[in-house]
Design a protein around this motif. Structure first.
Motif, short mmCIF file in Angstrom:
data_model
loop_
_atom_site.label_atom_id
_atom_site.label_comp_id
_atom_site.label_asym_id
_atom_site.label_seq_id
_atom_site.Cartn_x
_atom_site.Cartn_y
_atom_site.Cartn_z
N ARG A 153 -1.74 -6.76 5.00
CA ARG A 153 -0.90 -6.32 3.87
C ARG A 153 0.13 -7.36 3.49
O ARG A 153 1.10 -7.06 2.81
CB ARG A 153 -0.23 -4.99 4.22
CG ARG A 153 -1.22 -3.84 4.36
CD ARG A 153 -0.57 -2.61 4.95
NE ARG A 153 -1.49 -1.48 4.97
CZ ARG A 153 -2.44 -1.30 5.88
NH1 ARG A 153 -2.62 -2.18 6.86
NH2 ARG A 153 -3.23 -0.23 5.83
N PHE A 156 0.81 -7.46 -0.16
CA PHE A 156 1.09 -6.17 -0.80
C PHE A 156 2.55 -6.12 -1.25
O PHE A 156 3.43 -6.70 -0.64
CB PHE A 156 0.85 -5.02 0.17
CG PHE A 156 -0.59 -4.63 0.34
CD1 PHE A 156 -1.61 -5.58 0.34
CD2 PHE A 156 -0.95 -3.30 0.51
CE1 PHE A 156 -2.93 -5.23 0.52
CE2 PHE A 156 -2.27 -2.93 0.67
CZ PHE A 156 -3.27 -3.89 0.67
N GLN A 160 3.11 -0.52 -2.69
CA GLN A 160 1.74 -0.33 -2.20
C GLN A 160 1.72 0.00 -0.70
O GLN A 160 0.64 0.17 -0.13
CB GLN A 160 0.91 -1.59 -2.45
CG GLN A 160 0.76 -1.94 -3.92
CD GLN A 160 0.11 -3.29 -4.12
OE1 GLN A 160 0.62 -4.33 -3.68
NE2 GLN A 160 -1.04 -3.30 -4.78
#
Length: 241
Positions: A153, A156, A160
């Motif tokens: 991630r 991200f 999100q």
């Protein structure tokens, strides 16, 4: 199959120690630190001393004054009275506050992230703000992302991410920079068991490398694992237990 808990020492902090201004100085001291809102006493005079290698847990229910104490100690809130010093530097008086802040890393109870910046962007911003650079920066970022389960991630945005992932991003941001004092305000909220175990290892490593930790929590289980001593606070007052 149950995943094994990580080892107590993570190796994430080994090169980022900062020392107090003088060996005789505590990492954190407060003298009569107080916050009032008119007739309401959010924090009664608080006297603390936390030395290198100590984790002090300030424990109490929601609304007891823990977050107020954290905000005062980190210089985010002006006291009604009293003093807070980090490594001998006053957090509320310039220019000493600049030195105090350089020794202090803070994970707030609610992650404060920029909506238009990725997880990786946050790490690089904090690193740049605190003079962390060099060939090993990317390796350190990768180590933190992997340790906290954020590697997939990294690109991200906060919108999100789950609450737990945002919390882990805030923890990573605190650990990417040098510090002598780590202030954790309800750090395990939203974390899964593996991440809680990783955080335990990080706290133990911080203590083992000469840092101090101030933990604000209502979780007896987490405090029992990492704290070297505890204080209980209710309605802004330290109480005997």
């Amino acid at each position: 199959m149950t995943q094994a808990a990580p080892q107590p020492t993570t190796g994430l902090l080994s090169t980022l120690a900062l020392q107090p201004a003088r060996e005789s100085v505590a990492v954190l001291e407060t003298y009569g630190l107080t916050r009032e809102y008119g007739p309401v006493v959010a924090l009664a005079p608080l006297d603390l001393r936390v030395d290198a290698g100590e984790c002090l847990a300030l424990m109490g229910p929601n609304g007891s004054g823990k977050t107020t104490a954290a905000a005062l100690i980190c210089g985010l809130l002006e006291p009604s009275d009293g003093v807070a010093e980090v490594c001998g530097f006053s957090i509320h008086q310039e220019p000493a506050a600049v030195s105090a802040r350089s020794h202090l890393a803070y994970v707030p109870d609610a992650p404060a992230l920029y909506d238009d910046m990725t997880v990786s962007d946050h790490l690089h911003l904090v690193a740049a703000a605190h003079g962390v650079a060099g060939d090993d920066l990317e390796e350190r970022c990768d180590q933190l992302l992997v340790a906290l389960g954020l590697e997939e991630r990294a690109l991200f945005l906060p919108t999100q991410l789950s609450r737990g992932m945002r919390q882990k991003t805030a923890i990573a941001c605190a650990l990417i920079r040098p510090f002598s004092l780590l202030v954790l305000d309800e750090p395990v909220v939203g974390l899964d068991r593996r991440s809680v175990d990783v955080l335990k290892g990080i706290v133990r490593e911080a203590l083992g490398t000469g840092r101090a930790v101030l933990l604000m929590t209502h979780s007896d289980a987490f405090a029992d694992e990492v704290a070297t001593r505890t204080l209980h606070i209710e309605e802004g007052h330290v109480v005997e237990r």
